[in-house]
Motif scaffolding. Structure first.
Motif: not given
Length: 150
Positions: A70-84
């Motif tokens: 209960d120490r805040g919020t995890e914000l996670a992101v990644r590209f939908k398409e793989p990076v070349s």
């Protein structure tokens, strides 16, 4: 003992091969995660992303969930398409052409905006007179592509 000198490079090569096989082909597009000191409803939802991540919304996947303990919020992101591989190479990173740099910068700026209300930047110049160590730090800071300072 002297006859075992070849064992060290062989062991290092084996560890490197195991690490590469664990990351797999999609190791380039792993989740980048920060913990934001705000409740999940203040961070956003699937339809509403904090700026500047909202400008990348059609290109990224986003996960928003409560942080452990209960120490805040995890914000996670990644590209939908793989990076070349070419755009994620060392030369691309040094010239600022790696698209992952843009995503890291946007994630860091979103965290800063959510927690402080503005994107915090270090004061420049950090010293009043140039020093050899300061010049070295300046070179690495320029080469970081805006991702942060050492």
């Amino acid at each position: 003992m002297r006859k075992l000198w070849w064992a060290v490079p062989v062991a290092v090569a084996g560890v490197t091969a195991v690490r590469r096989s664990r990351t797999g082909e999609r190791g380039q597009d792993r989740w980048l995660t920060v913990t934001v000191n705000r409740p999940p409803m203040d961070v956003g939802s699937e339809g509403m992303l904090p700026p500047p991540l909202d400008g990348l919304a059609e290109r990224i996947d986003v996960r928003i969930r409560p942080a452990p303990g209960d120490r805040g919020t995890e914000l996670a992101v990644r590209f939908k398409e793989p990076v070349s591989a070419a755009s994620a190479s060392v030369p691309a990173r040094l010239t600022g052409q790696d698209p992952r740099q843009e995503l890291r910068r946007a994630l860091r700026d979103a965290k800063s905006l959510l927690e402080a209300g503005e994107v915090l930047r270090p004061d420049a110049p950090p010293t009043t007179r140039p020093t050899p160590g300061g010049r070295l730090v300046e070179v690495f800071t320029r080469r970081s592509g805006g991702e942060g300072v050492l």
